[in-house]
Design a protein around this motif. Structure first.
Motif, PDB file in Angstrom:
ATOM      1  N   GLU A 160      58.780 102.103  87.082  1.00 49.63           N
ATOM      2  CA  GLU A 160      58.631 103.175  88.078  1.00 49.63           C
ATOM      3  C   GLU A 160      57.389 102.971  88.932  1.00 49.63           C
ATOM      4  N   VAL A 161      56.271 102.660  88.294  1.00 48.76           N
ATOM      5  CA  VAL A 161      55.028 102.423  89.045  1.00 48.76           C
ATOM      6  C   VAL A 161      55.142 101.151  89.868  1.00 48.76           C
ATOM      7  N   ALA A 162      55.817 100.135  89.341  1.00 50.94           N
ATOM      8  CA  ALA A 162      55.992  98.876  90.074  1.00 50.94           C
ATOM      9  C   ALA A 162      56.716  99.105  91.389  1.00 50.94           C
ATOM     10  N   VAL A 168      54.265  99.324  99.227  1.00 57.86           N
ATOM     11  CA  VAL A 168      53.100  99.242 100.114  1.00 57.86           C
ATOM     12  C   VAL A 168      52.530  97.828 100.032  1.00 57.86           C
ATOM     13  N   GLY A 169      51.619  97.508 100.924  1.00 59.43           N
ATOM     14  CA  GLY A 169      50.926  96.213 100.849  1.00 59.43           C
ATOM     15  C   GLY A 169      49.793  96.306  99.844  1.00 59.43           C
ATOM     16  N   PHE A 170      50.138  96.189  98.563  1.00 57.82           N
ATOM     17  CA  PHE A 170      49.147  96.475  97.521  1.00 57.82           C
ATOM     18  C   PHE A 170      48.001  95.467  97.510  1.00 57.82           C
ATOM     19  N   ALA A 171      48.264  94.229  97.883  1.00 56.49           N
ATOM     20  CA  ALA A 171      47.175  93.243  97.964  1.00 56.49           C
ATOM     21  C   ALA A 171      46.148  93.667  99.011  1.00 56.49           C
ATOM     22  N   ASP A 172      46.613  94.160 100.146  1.00 57.49           N
ATOM     23  CA  ASP A 172      45.690  94.643 101.179  1.00 57.49           C
ATOM     24  C   ASP A 172      44.910  95.857 100.689  1.00 57.49           C
ATOM     25  N   LEU A 173      45.579  96.743  99.944  1.00 59.21           N
ATOM     26  CA  LEU A 173      44.906  97.931  99.427  1.00 59.21           C
ATOM     27  C   LEU A 173      43.817  97.570  98.422  1.00 59.21           C
ATOM     28  N   CYS A 174      44.025  96.496  97.683  1.00 60.96           N
ATOM     29  CA  CYS A 174      43.036  96.043  96.701  1.00 60.96           C
ATOM     30  C   CYS A 174      42.038  95.052  97.297  1.00 60.96           C
ATOM     31  N   ILE A 175      42.233  94.709  98.570  1.00 57.59           N
ATOM     32  CA  ILE A 175      41.387  93.749  99.295  1.00 57.59           C
ATOM     33  C   ILE A 175      41.360  92.410  98.558  1.00 57.59           C
ATOM     34  N   THR A 176      42.553  91.940  98.183  1.00 53.21           N
ATOM     35  CA  THR A 176      42.718  90.626  97.580  1.00 53.21           C
ATOM     36  C   THR A 176      43.632  89.793  98.477  1.00 53.21           C
ATOM     37  N   SER A 177      43.592  88.482  98.314  1.00 55.38           N
ATOM     38  CA  SER A 177      44.431  87.623  99.139  1.00 55.38           C
ATOM     39  C   SER A 177      45.893  87.689  98.723  1.00 55.38           C
ATOM     40  N   ASP A 178      46.137  87.957  97.462  1.00 60.64           N
ATOM     41  CA  ASP A 178      47.505  88.098  96.962  1.00 60.64           C
ATOM     42  C   ASP A 178      47.450  88.941  95.711  1.00 60.64           C
ATOM     43  N   ILE A 179      48.600  89.407  95.255  1.00 63.42           N
ATOM     44  CA  ILE A 179      48.669  90.181  94.018  1.00 63.42           C
ATOM     45  C   ILE A 179      50.096  90.129  93.504  1.00 63.42           C
ATOM     46  N   GLN A 180      50.253  90.069  92.209  1.00 65.57           N
ATOM     47  CA  GLN A 180      51.577  90.060  91.594  1.00 65.57           C
ATOM     48  C   GLN A 180      51.733  91.321  90.748  1.00 65.57           C
ATOM     49  N   VAL A 181      52.799  92.067  91.010  1.00 66.36           N
ATOM     50  CA  VAL A 181      53.108  93.261  90.223  1.00 66.36           C
ATOM     51  C   VAL A 181      54.181  92.884  89.205  1.00 66.36           C
ATOM     52  N   ILE A 182      53.870  93.027  87.928  1.00 64.52           N
ATOM     53  CA  ILE A 182      54.729  92.541  86.844  1.00 64.52           C
ATOM     54  C   ILE A 182      55.074  93.698  85.904  1.00 64.52           C
ATOM     55  N   THR A 183      56.338  93.748  85.494  1.00 67.28           N
ATOM     56  CA  THR A 183      56.783  94.835  84.612  1.00 67.28           C
ATOM     57  C   THR A 183      56.849  94.423  83.146  1.00 67.28           C
ATOM     58  N   GLY A 184      56.537  93.185  82.844  1.00 64.52           N
ATOM     59  CA  GLY A 184      56.552  92.722  81.455  1.00 64.52           C
ATOM     60  C   GLY A 184      55.289  93.130  80.714  1.00 64.52           C
ATOM     61  N   PRO A 185      55.202  92.809  79.426  1.00 60.61           N
ATOM     62  CA  PRO A 185      54.011  93.143  78.635  1.00 60.61           C
ATOM     63  C   PRO A 185      52.805  92.323  79.100  1.00 60.61           C
ATOM     64  N   PRO A 186      51.626  92.915  79.113  1.00 56.95           N
ATOM     65  CA  PRO A 186      50.433  92.194  79.572  1.00 56.95           C
ATOM     66  C   PRO A 186      49.901  91.260  78.497  1.00 56.95           C
ATOM     67  N   PRO A 187      49.138  90.260  78.883  1.00 55.01           N
ATOM     68  CA  PRO A 187      48.472  89.405  77.879  1.00 55.01           C
ATOM     69  C   PRO A 187      47.434  90.201  77.095  1.00 55.01           C
ATOM     70  N   LYS A 188      47.085  89.706  75.918  1.00 56.46           N
ATOM     71  CA  LYS A 188      46.199  90.450  75.023  1.00 56.46           C
ATOM     72  C   LYS A 188      44.822  90.717  75.628  1.00 56.46           C
ATOM     73  N   LEU A 189      44.314  89.800  76.416  1.00 57.95           N
ATOM     74  CA  LEU A 189      42.963  89.943  76.975  1.00 57.95           C
ATOM     75  C   LEU A 189      42.955  90.564  78.365  1.00 57.95           C
ATOM     76  N   ALA A 190      44.058  91.166  78.774  1.00 59.61           N
ATOM     77  CA  ALA A 190      44.119  91.795  80.096  1.00 59.61           C
ATOM     78  C   ALA A 190      43.145  92.974  80.167  1.00 59.61           C
ATOM     79  N   PHE A 191      42.628  93.211  81.344  1.00 62.43           N
ATOM     80  CA  PHE A 191      41.657  94.298  81.557  1.00 62.43           C
ATOM     81  C   PHE A 191      42.390  95.635  81.628  1.00 62.43           C
TER      82      PHE A 191
END
Length: 238
Positions: A160-162, A168-191
């Motif tokens: 739903e959040v994805a 929207v242009g989420f990379a622009d909103l985060c002021i990054t050059s690119d961004i990937q929105v993923i619905t799978g489980p995050p890695p263990k050391l993710a922030f």
């Protein structure tokens, strides 16, 4: 821009109520929070890229219109508590012996700007953006990046959040050059942030070359008639 118009509508209601009750302390506090949290650290921070680097696009026109709306309202809203400063600000754009911010009415703010459904959507976006910003601050602290534009993080959220982020242009909103929105489980050391459940961010560096005009790191830089720029900047330079 529509979200900021909604914010303007809400703060205008607060201004009217505080002025009616001569509550100048709360008037100043509410406007300070609006300028700091909604404008300086959010809207202005994001939209400076469009204003500086876009050509004559609809996004840039919309941003300039909203900036004018903000100018008209901030100067008149703050005039009762910062009379001399707002007079100077007003005269910079409206010079003349007969011109004064204290001789005009506060502009009307149409109810059509109010949009609670859109506001709810953007609260979700800002909540996720806060986690991304927190992750990038750690990378800056560890000197893995100097600028957020060097990053292309992976963001892990539910479906739903994805869908909201991809609208929207989420990379622009985060002021990054690119961004990937993923619905799978995050890695263990993710922030993650404890007060923002359901959102995790793993860091990755942006791939490509740095555009000499907008400073984004993109794979297409150097592929156009103007050397060392990306496609958007090449179009703006035509």
């Amino acid at each position: 821009e529509q979200y900021i118009l909604h914010k303007i509508y809400n703060i205008n209601k607060s201004v009217e109520n505080n002025l009616k009750n001569y509550n100048f302390h709360k008037l100043y506090k509410d406007l300070l929070n609006f300028c700091t949290l909604d404008l300086s650290s959010f809207y202005f921070d994001i939209r400076k890229d469009v204003l500086y680097c876009d050509g004559d696009t609809l996004d840039r026109r919309a941003a300039r219109i909203v900036l004018d709306f903000l100018y008209q309202r901030l100067t008149t809203w703050l005039a009762p508590v910062l009379p001399f400063t707002m007079e100077e600000v007003w005269l910079e754009r409206n010079p003349g012996n007969e011109s004064s911010v204290h001789l005009i009415d506060m502009p009307e703010t149409p109810i059509s700007w109010y949009n609670s459904e859109l506001a709810d959507k953007w609260e979700v976006i800002r909540r996720v953006r806060r986690v991304v910003t927190g992750a990038l601050e750690l990378e800056r602290r560890d000197k893995n990046i100097g600028s957020s534009l060097e990053a292309a993080p992976n963001v892990y959220v539910d479906l739903e959040v994805a869908e909201v982020l991809k609208s929207v242009g989420f990379a622009d909103l985060c002021i990054t050059s690119d961004i990937q929105v993923i619905t799978g489980p995050p890695p263990k050391l993710a922030f993650v942030l404890e007060d923002t459940p359901g959102v995790a961010v793993s860091f990755a560096k942006a791939i490509g070359k740095k555009c000499r005009r907008c400073w984004k790191i993109l794979p297409d830089v150097g592929s156009y008639s103007h050397s060392e720029v990306c496609g958007r900047c090449d179009a703006a330079l035509e």
